[in-house]
Design a protein around this motif. Structure first.
Motif, mmCIF file in Angstrom:
data_model
loop_
_atom_site.group_PDB
_atom_site.id
_atom_site.type_symbol
_atom_site.label_atom_id
_atom_site.label_comp_id
_atom_site.label_asym_id
_atom_site.label_seq_id
_atom_site.Cartn_x
_atom_site.Cartn_y
_atom_site.Cartn_z
ATOM 1 N N PHE A 18 52.953 71.500 58.219
ATOM 2 C CA PHE A 18 51.571 71.075 57.978
ATOM 3 C C PHE A 18 51.273 71.057 56.484
ATOM 4 O O PHE A 18 50.657 70.122 55.974
ATOM 5 N N PHE A 19 51.748 72.081 55.762
ATOM 6 C CA PHE A 19 51.576 72.114 54.306
ATOM 7 C C PHE A 19 52.257 70.909 53.658
ATOM 8 O O PHE A 19 51.691 70.273 52.769
ATOM 9 N N ARG A 20 53.469 70.594 54.102
ATOM 10 C CA ARG A 20 54.176 69.421 53.569
ATOM 11 C C ARG A 20 53.392 68.145 53.821
ATOM 12 O O ARG A 20 53.277 67.294 52.939
ATOM 13 N N TYR A 21 52.853 68.001 55.028
ATOM 14 C CA TYR A 21 52.039 66.822 55.341
ATOM 15 C C TYR A 21 50.823 66.745 54.423
ATOM 16 O O TYR A 21 50.448 65.656 53.985
ATOM 17 N N LEU A 22 50.208 67.878 54.165
ATOM 18 C CA LEU A 22 49.042 67.907 53.273
ATOM 19 C C LEU A 22 49.412 67.488 51.858
ATOM 20 O O LEU A 22 48.696 66.708 51.221
ATOM 21 N N VAL A 23 50.515 68.015 51.352
ATOM 22 C CA VAL A 23 50.948 67.678 49.989
ATOM 23 C C VAL A 23 51.273 66.194 49.886
ATOM 24 O O VAL A 23 50.810 65.509 48.969
ATOM 25 N N ILE A 24 52.041 65.683 50.828
ATOM 26 C CA ILE A 24 52.414 64.261 50.814
ATOM 27 C C ILE A 24 51.166 63.403 50.977
ATOM 28 O O ILE A 24 50.977 62.407 50.268
ATOM 29 N N GLY A 25 50.291 63.767 51.892
ATOM 30 C CA GLY A 25 49.054 63.008 52.103
ATOM 31 C C GLY A 25 48.170 62.997 50.872
ATOM 32 O O GLY A 25 47.587 61.962 50.519
ATOM 33 N N ALA A 26 48.079 64.144 50.199
ATOM 34 C CA ALA A 26 47.289 64.213 48.965
ATOM 35 C C ALA A 26 47.891 63.309 47.901
ATOM 36 O O ALA A 26 47.169 62.592 47.193
ATOM 37 N N PHE A 91 58.407 54.193 51.357
ATOM 38 C CA PHE A 91 59.243 55.280 50.831
ATOM 39 C C PHE A 91 59.111 56.526 51.716
ATOM 40 O O PHE A 91 60.084 57.236 51.958
ATOM 41 N N ASN A 92 57.911 56.773 52.189
ATOM 42 C CA ASN A 92 57.683 57.932 53.043
ATOM 43 C C ASN A 92 58.429 57.784 54.369
ATOM 44 O O ASN A 92 58.892 58.779 54.940
ATOM 45 N N ALA A 93 58.562 56.556 54.860
ATOM 46 C CA ALA A 93 59.350 56.335 56.075
ATOM 47 C C ALA A 93 60.800 56.750 55.845
ATOM 48 O O ALA A 93 61.434 57.340 56.720
ATOM 49 N N LEU A 94 61.320 56.449 54.647
ATOM 50 C CA LEU A 94 62.681 56.889 54.318
ATOM 51 C C LEU A 94 62.769 58.411 54.299
ATOM 52 O O LEU A 94 63.769 58.989 54.731
ATOM 53 N N ASN A 95 61.720 59.063 53.784
ATOM 54 C CA ASN A 95 61.695 60.531 53.772
ATOM 55 C C ASN A 95 61.824 61.099 55.175
ATOM 56 O O ASN A 95 62.342 62.193 55.365
ATOM 57 N N ASN A 96 61.319 60.368 56.157
ATOM 58 C CA ASN A 96 61.282 60.885 57.513
ATOM 59 C C ASN A 96 62.523 60.575 58.335
ATOM 60 O O ASN A 96 62.512 60.751 59.554
ATOM 61 N N LEU A 97 63.589 60.146 57.673
ATOM 62 C CA LEU A 97 64.864 60.018 58.375
ATOM 63 C C LEU A 97 65.285 61.370 58.933
ATOM 64 O O LEU A 97 65.909 61.456 59.974
ATOM 65 N N SER A 98 64.947 62.415 58.205
ATOM 66 C CA SER A 98 65.236 63.775 58.651
ATOM 67 C C SER A 98 64.099 64.685 58.216
ATOM 68 O O SER A 98 63.532 64.497 57.138
ATOM 69 N N GLU A 99 63.790 65.649 59.062
ATOM 70 C CA GLU A 99 62.708 66.578 58.729
ATOM 71 C C GLU A 99 63.061 67.472 57.549
ATOM 72 O O GLU A 99 62.212 67.786 56.733
ATOM 73 N N ASN A 100 64.339 67.853 57.449
ATOM 74 C CA ASN A 100 64.722 68.792 56.396
ATOM 75 C C ASN A 100 65.894 68.353 55.534
ATOM 76 O O ASN A 100 66.140 68.952 54.494
ATOM 77 N N GLN A 101 66.656 67.354 55.951
ATOM 78 C CA GLN A 101 67.821 66.936 55.174
ATOM 79 C C GLN A 101 67.438 65.933 54.088
ATOM 80 O O GLN A 101 66.540 65.108 54.264
ATOM 81 N N SER A 102 68.156 66.005 52.994
ATOM 82 C CA SER A 102 67.931 65.129 51.852
ATOM 83 C C SER A 102 68.377 63.701 52.152
ATOM 84 O O SER A 102 69.237 63.472 53.000
ATOM 85 N N ILE A 161 58.847 64.283 45.599
ATOM 86 C CA ILE A 161 58.020 65.390 46.103
ATOM 87 C C ILE A 161 58.569 65.883 47.438
ATOM 88 O O ILE A 161 58.742 67.097 47.648
ATOM 89 N N ASP A 162 58.861 64.961 48.351
ATOM 90 C CA ASP A 162 59.358 65.392 49.658
ATOM 91 C C ASP A 162 60.760 65.972 49.562
ATOM 92 O O ASP A 162 61.091 66.900 50.306
ATOM 93 N N GLU A 163 61.581 65.463 48.656
ATOM 94 C CA GLU A 163 62.915 66.056 48.475
ATOM 95 C C GLU A 163 62.796 67.509 47.995
ATOM 96 O O GLU A 163 63.548 68.374 48.448
ATOM 97 N N ILE A 164 61.864 67.777 47.109
ATOM 98 C CA ILE A 164 61.640 69.155 46.632
ATOM 99 C C ILE A 164 61.158 70.031 47.779
ATOM 100 O O ILE A 164 61.647 71.156 47.977
ATOM 101 N N LEU A 165 60.218 69.520 48.564
ATOM 102 C CA LEU A 165 59.714 70.294 49.700
ATOM 103 C C LEU A 165 60.805 70.523 50.743
ATOM 104 O O LEU A 165 60.891 71.612 51.323
ATOM 105 N N LYS A 166 61.651 69.527 50.981
ATOM 106 C CA LYS A 166 62.764 69.697 51.914
ATOM 107 C C LYS A 166 63.760 70.732 51.401
ATOM 108 O O LYS A 166 64.324 71.503 52.179
ATOM 109 N N PHE A 167 63.972 70.740 50.087
ATOM 110 C CA PHE A 167 64.871 71.729 49.491
ATOM 111 C C PHE A 167 64.377 73.145 49.807
ATOM 112 O O PHE A 167 65.141 73.994 50.251
ATOM 113 N N PHE A 168 63.078 73.385 49.576
ATOM 114 C CA PHE A 168 62.518 74.708 49.875
ATOM 115 C C PHE A 168 62.555 75.010 51.372
ATOM 116 O O PHE A 168 62.768 76.148 51.775
#
Length: 173
Positions: A18-26, A91-102, A161-168
């Protein structure tokens, strides 16, 4: 498929997700608004008005200005903003190929249907921008190369941004 199934009582969207969604949405919201503002203040094809003037656009007719108030009815800023929104979501669709993988581990070409859908979406968006009857119907205008460059500069950081969040996210599991 490598992760164990969720427990029945486990939430589908965790607090972290949910935090990730908020950051990406913002970021998506800020990038879209930034595209709109950029056209008025910095674009070579825009009026290059001061930020304060842009924030007081509603009183343009009531006071002396060095620019015509008609600049606020120009379709360029809303077209730039809409295009930022379209591209950032692709670009965000590409981010969602995987929830946690780069994207380095699971590259875009691992899902050719998604790549094709993104290509089709961008083709349709360009048709709307550059085919006169469609651009009139959608109240948009063709973008210049300078405007497209700005759209890409504003849109691409969503991947970083999403790659950094996925890393964490990977480090915490």
């Amino acid at each position: 498929m490598k992760a164990k199934p969720r427990k029945v009582n486990e939430a589908v969207v965790t607090g972290w997700l949910f935090f990730r969604y908020l950051v990406i949405g913002a970021y998506v919201g800020l990038a879209t608004v930034a595209g709109f503002i950029w056209w008025f203040i910095y674009s070579n094809t825009g009026p290059k008005i001061p930020y304060n003037e842009l924030m007081n656009f509603d009183s343009c007719l009531k006071r002396e200005t060095v620019y015509p108030c008609s600049i606020f009815s120009d379709r360029h800023p809303s077209t730039v903003a809409m295009t930022v929104l379209v591209v950032v979501e692709m670009f965000n669709a590409l981010n969602n190929l995987s929830e946690n993988q780069s994207l380095v581990v699971i590259p875009p070409w691992s899902n050719l249907w998604l790549v094709g859908s993104i290509g089709l979406t961008m083709l349709l968006h360009c048709l709307i921008l550059y085919v006169p009857p469609l651009s009139a119907l959608f109240s948009v205008v063709p973008l210049t190369w300078d405007e497209w460059t700005t759209v890409l500069y504003l849109s691409f950081p969503v991947i970083i941004i999403d790659e950094i969040l996925k890393f964490f996210s990977r480090k915490s599991t």
